[in-house]
Design an enzyme around this catalytic site. Structure first.
Site, PDB file in Angstrom:
ATOM      1  N   CYS A 159       3.886  14.863  -0.976  1.00 21.22           N
ATOM      2  CA  CYS A 159       2.922  13.962  -1.621  1.00 21.22           C
ATOM      3  C   CYS A 159       1.656  13.970  -0.760  1.00 21.22           C
ATOM      4  O   CYS A 159       1.734  13.883   0.476  1.00 21.22           O
ATOM      5  CB  CYS A 159       3.492  12.558  -1.748  1.00 21.22           C
ATOM      6  SG  CYS A 159       5.007  12.549  -2.746  1.00 21.22           S
ATOM      7  N   GLU A 211      13.036  11.868   1.336  1.00 17.73           N
ATOM      8  CA  GLU A 211      13.299  11.516  -0.059  1.00 17.73           C
ATOM      9  C   GLU A 211      14.818  11.341  -0.196  1.00 17.73           C
ATOM     10  O   GLU A 211      15.561  12.325  -0.180  1.00 17.73           O
ATOM     11  CB  GLU A 211      12.767  12.635  -0.977  1.00 17.73           C
ATOM     12  CG  GLU A 211      13.240  12.583  -2.412  1.00 17.73           C
ATOM     13  CD  GLU A 211      13.082  11.230  -3.079  1.00 17.73           C
ATOM     14  OE1 GLU A 211      11.975  10.671  -3.059  1.00 17.73           O
ATOM     15  OE2 GLU A 211      14.076  10.721  -3.632  1.00 17.73           O
ATOM     16  N   SER A 236      14.256   3.964  -2.602  1.00 16.22           N
ATOM     17  CA  SER A 236      12.943   4.320  -3.132  1.00 16.22           C
ATOM     18  C   SER A 236      12.876   5.832  -3.332  1.00 16.22           C
ATOM     19  O   SER A 236      13.194   6.599  -2.436  1.00 16.22           O
ATOM     20  CB  SER A 236      11.857   3.870  -2.154  1.00 16.22           C
ATOM     21  OG  SER A 236      10.597   4.365  -2.560  1.00 16.22           O
ATOM     22  N   SER A 275       8.248   5.536  -6.765  1.00 15.68           N
ATOM     23  CA  SER A 275       6.879   5.744  -6.291  1.00 15.68           C
ATOM     24  C   SER A 275       6.061   6.351  -7.411  1.00 15.68           C
ATOM     25  O   SER A 275       6.096   7.559  -7.610  1.00 15.68           O
ATOM     26  CB  SER A 275       6.911   6.678  -5.087  1.00 15.68           C
ATOM     27  OG  SER A 275       7.609   6.048  -4.033  1.00 15.68           O
ATOM     28  N   LEU A 276       5.335   5.529  -8.123  1.00 16.91           N
ATOM     29  CA  LEU A 276       4.594   6.001  -9.298  1.00 16.91           C
ATOM     30  C   LEU A 276       3.191   6.477  -8.892  1.00 16.91           C
ATOM     31  O   LEU A 276       2.830   7.620  -9.114  1.00 16.91           O
ATOM     32  CB  LEU A 276       4.540   4.889 -10.348  1.00 16.91           C
ATOM     33  CG  LEU A 276       4.183   5.320 -11.766  1.00 16.91           C
ATOM     34  CD1 LEU A 276       5.164   6.341 -12.301  1.00 16.91           C
ATOM     35  CD2 LEU A 276       4.135   4.117 -12.702  1.00 16.91           C
ATOM     36  N   ASN A 336      -2.114   3.326   3.929  1.00 20.47           N
ATOM     37  CA  ASN A 336      -2.148   3.340   5.393  1.00 20.47           C
ATOM     38  C   ASN A 336      -2.654   4.683   5.852  1.00 20.47           C
ATOM     39  O   ASN A 336      -2.053   5.710   5.552  1.00 20.47           O
ATOM     40  CB  ASN A 336      -0.745   3.080   5.952  1.00 20.47           C
ATOM     41  CG  ASN A 336      -0.334   1.650   5.693  1.00 20.47           C
ATOM     42  OD1 ASN A 336      -1.044   0.716   6.066  1.00 20.47           O
ATOM     43  ND2 ASN A 336       0.771   1.470   4.995  1.00 20.47           N
ATOM     44  N   CYS A 389       4.138   1.612   5.962  1.00 22.41           N
ATOM     45  CA  CYS A 389       4.579   2.573   4.951  1.00 22.41           C
ATOM     46  C   CYS A 389       3.811   3.873   5.035  1.00 22.41           C
ATOM     47  O   CYS A 389       2.592   3.871   5.098  1.00 22.41           O
ATOM     48  CB  CYS A 389       4.271   2.043   3.559  1.00 22.41           C
ATOM     49  SG  CYS A 389       5.502   0.975   2.973  1.00 22.41           S
TER      50      CYS A 389
HETATM   51  N1  SAH Z   1      10.472   9.383  -0.411  1.00 18.23           N
HETATM   52  C1  SAH Z   1      10.618   8.090  -0.944  1.00 18.23           C
HETATM   53  C2  SAH Z   1      10.781   6.996   0.088  1.00 18.23           C
HETATM   54  C3  SAH Z   1       9.920   7.058   1.319  1.00 18.23           C
HETATM   55  S1  SAH Z   1       8.207   6.689   1.186  1.00 18.23           S
HETATM   56  C4  SAH Z   1       9.489   7.783  -1.890  1.00 18.23           C
HETATM   57  O1  SAH Z   1       8.510   8.519  -1.902  1.00 18.23           O
HETATM   58  O2  SAH Z   1       9.613   6.818  -2.627  1.00 18.23           O
HETATM   59  C5  SAH Z   1       8.126   4.913   0.921  1.00 18.23           C
HETATM   60  C6  SAH Z   1       6.862   4.495   0.146  1.00 18.23           C
HETATM   61  O3  SAH Z   1       5.666   4.617   0.936  1.00 18.23           O
HETATM   62  C7  SAH Z   1       6.631   5.345  -1.090  1.00 18.23           C
HETATM   63  O4  SAH Z   1       6.273   4.550  -2.191  1.00 18.23           O
HETATM   64  C8  SAH Z   1       5.483   6.203  -0.649  1.00 18.23           C
HETATM   65  O5  SAH Z   1       4.791   6.745  -1.737  1.00 18.23           O
HETATM   66  C9  SAH Z   1       4.661   5.243   0.153  1.00 18.23           C
HETATM   67  N2  SAH Z   1       3.680   5.881   1.021  1.00 18.23           N
HETATM   68  C10 SAH Z   1       3.709   7.127   1.524  1.00 18.23           C
HETATM   69  N3  SAH Z   1       2.616   7.350   2.285  1.00 18.23           N
HETATM   70  C11 SAH Z   1       1.887   6.219   2.274  1.00 18.23           C
HETATM   71  C12 SAH Z   1       0.681   5.818   2.918  1.00 18.23           C
HETATM   72  N4  SAH Z   1       0.035   6.646   3.726  1.00 18.23           N
HETATM   73  N5  SAH Z   1       0.230   4.575   2.702  1.00 18.23           N
HETATM   74  C13 SAH Z   1       0.923   3.728   1.913  1.00 18.23           C
HETATM   75  N6  SAH Z   1       2.075   4.029   1.305  1.00 18.23           N
HETATM   76  C14 SAH Z   1       2.555   5.274   1.474  1.00 18.23           C
HETATM   77 FE1  SF4 Z   2       8.406  12.513   0.685  1.00 18.09          FE
HETATM   78 FE2  SF4 Z   2       8.244   9.999  -0.214  1.00 18.09          FE
HETATM   79 FE3  SF4 Z   2       6.394  10.997   1.465  1.00 18.09          FE
HETATM   80 FE4  SF4 Z   2       6.492  11.878  -1.043  1.00 18.09          FE
HETATM   81  S1  SF4 Z   2       6.017   9.780  -0.355  1.00 18.09           S
HETATM   82  S2  SF4 Z   2       6.273  13.149   0.790  1.00 18.09           S
HETATM   83  S3  SF4 Z   2       8.682  11.854  -1.423  1.00 18.09           S
HETATM   84  S4  SF4 Z   2       8.541  10.653   1.919  1.00 18.09           S
END
Ligand code: SAH
Ligand code: SF4
Length: 373
Positions: A124, A174, A205, A227-228, A304, A347
């Site tokens: 992502c 994930e 999540s 995570s939408l 963040n 996060c």
């Molecule tokens: N892989 C899973 C769980 C881990 S991430 C997932 O993607 O749902 C937990 C949450 O933090 C997710 O909703 C992700 O999209 C969000 N996240 C990732 N990077 C972020 C950032 N830099 N700032 C805020 N939220 C973030």
């Molecule tokens: Fe992996 Fe979740 Fe980060 Fe996407 S947001 S890269 S699924 S940890």
């Protein structure tokens, strides 16, 4: 001379397997339940101290089994009492890796945020973990071991209860890409003889692995967060590359199916607010249209930041307006407080140290596939 056979780590072993394991010693299945209670409820890792087990059985266990937890390499507490542990892990490539576990204290509850993989392959674009690539899946022992360790480090409250009341799989990785090991770890969190957490207090999540959401609906009963981050496929394809394989309509279908099968209350949709990218009023209206009429909650996460990212956090006023538009559009929405900023525990900031990682990024793979198709 050949050495003694390696001991089996009982941590993370599902209850039926543990029953078979103790059965091999001639012990009855209820011994497995006693062991579970000792290991998880009481946090004991030394068989000699499990005083209601027969001495011979304890000695046999000590010879053939062990309770081994990851090693803590750093322990930091933020000004807001958020606490982060770095845990040493052997990497798939023979390298030394580090993962992170975060404890977030709040009034009336304590939430532990745990990791499920070393790095993440899903790439992502706004996620620090994703930007580092993927090394390997954590084992069930390493996943539940984070809860075990944090419980030991945090001690008990004045009533003798565990301080951790909720567990969220929102750390590195994930979880549904590591289904095989995440499932037994979650079952031990829910097990009466394990941590005995209610299904509303364990949240998984996911970025949207549809086949695994459907499988989970049949096999385990936990709260689901998705995570939408975008209200349409064009934008989501860019932010969450797995969307190119499982687009929004298919993902939402799987979410409503999950609720129905699990008799669940609602699905939480996480939406990270990226300045000028997904935070416009028309995005809020489009999102409300998607979710209205369903048991859905939106959790807006202020982005963040981390070194090297091209994104910026949406201003607080934009986030508030976005929330208000969702609420006016008939969708429940809250803004997540950022915690542990001063120790990089928020996060998406869980970087650990994914060194020597195998550069597997599903995002780029999907792009190649799409180009070939
Ligand atoms: N892989 C899973 C769980 C881990 S991430 C997932 O993607 O749902 C937990 C949450 O933090 C997710 O909703 C992700 O999209 C969000 N996240 C990732 N990077 C972020 C950032 N830099 N700032 C805020 N939220 C973030
Ligand atoms: Fe992996 Fe979740 Fe980060 Fe996407 S947001 S890269 S699924 S940890």
């Amino acid at each position: 001379m050949p050495g003694a056979p390696p001991r089996t780590n009982l941590l993370g072993m599902p209850r039926p397997e543990l029953e078979t394991f103790v059965g091999d010693f001639g012990a009855k299945p209820f011994r497995a339940r006693q062991l579970l209670k000792w290991i998880y409820r009481r946090g004991e890792d030394d068989f000699a101290r499990m005083t209601d087990l027969a001495k011979d059985f304890r000695a046999a266990l000590a010879e053939r089994a062990e309770v081994t937890v990851p090693e803590i390499v750093a322990d930091r507490t933020a000004a807001d009492r958020t606490r982060k542990w770095l845990l040493r892990m052997p990497g798939a490539t023979g390298s030394e890796q580090v993962i992170e576990t975060v404890f977030i204290p709040e009034a009336g509850r304590g939430t532990l945020c745990i990791s499920s993989q070393i790095g993440c392959a899903l790439d992502c674009s706004f996620c620090s973990t994703g930007q580092q690539g993927f090394n390997r899946n954590l084992t069930a022992a390493e996943i539940i071991g984070q809860v075990w360790l944090a419980n030991r480090e945090l001690g008990r409250d004045p009533d003798g209860e565990h301080i951790i009341t909720n567990v969220v799989l929102m750390g590195m990785g994930e979880p549904l890409a590591n289904y095989r090991n995440v499932l037994p770890a979650m079952q031990l969190m829910l097990d009466d003889f394990g941590y005995d957490l209610s299904r509303r207090r364990v949240t998984l999540s996911t970025s949207g692995l549809v086949p695994q959401i459907r499988r989970l609906a049949e096999e385990c009963n936990v709260a689901l967060a998705v995570s939408l981050h975008a209200p349409n496929d064009r934008l989501r394809d860019e932010l969450v590359p797995i969307n190119r394989r499982h687009p929004i309509a298919e993902l939402l279908e799987a979410c409503w199916h999950y609720l129905e099968r699990q008799n669940g209350r609602s699905v939480t949709f996480e939406y990270t607010m990226l300045d000028g990218v997904n935070d416009r009023p028309e995005h809020a209206r489009e999102l409300a249209k998607l979710l209205r009429g369903h048991d859905a909650k939106v959790n807006l996460i202020p982005f963040n930041t981390f070194p090297g990212t091209k994104y910026r956090r949406s201003p607080a006023e934009t986030i508030r307006r976005f929330r208000d538009l969702l609420v006016q559009g008939g969708v429940m929405a809250t803004v997540r407080r950022t915690r542990g900023d001063d120790i990089d525990a928020a996060c998406g900031q869980l970087r650990g140290q994914v060194v020597d990682r195998t550069q597997i990024r599903l995002g780029s793979r999907l792009v190649r596939l799409a180009v070939r198709a």
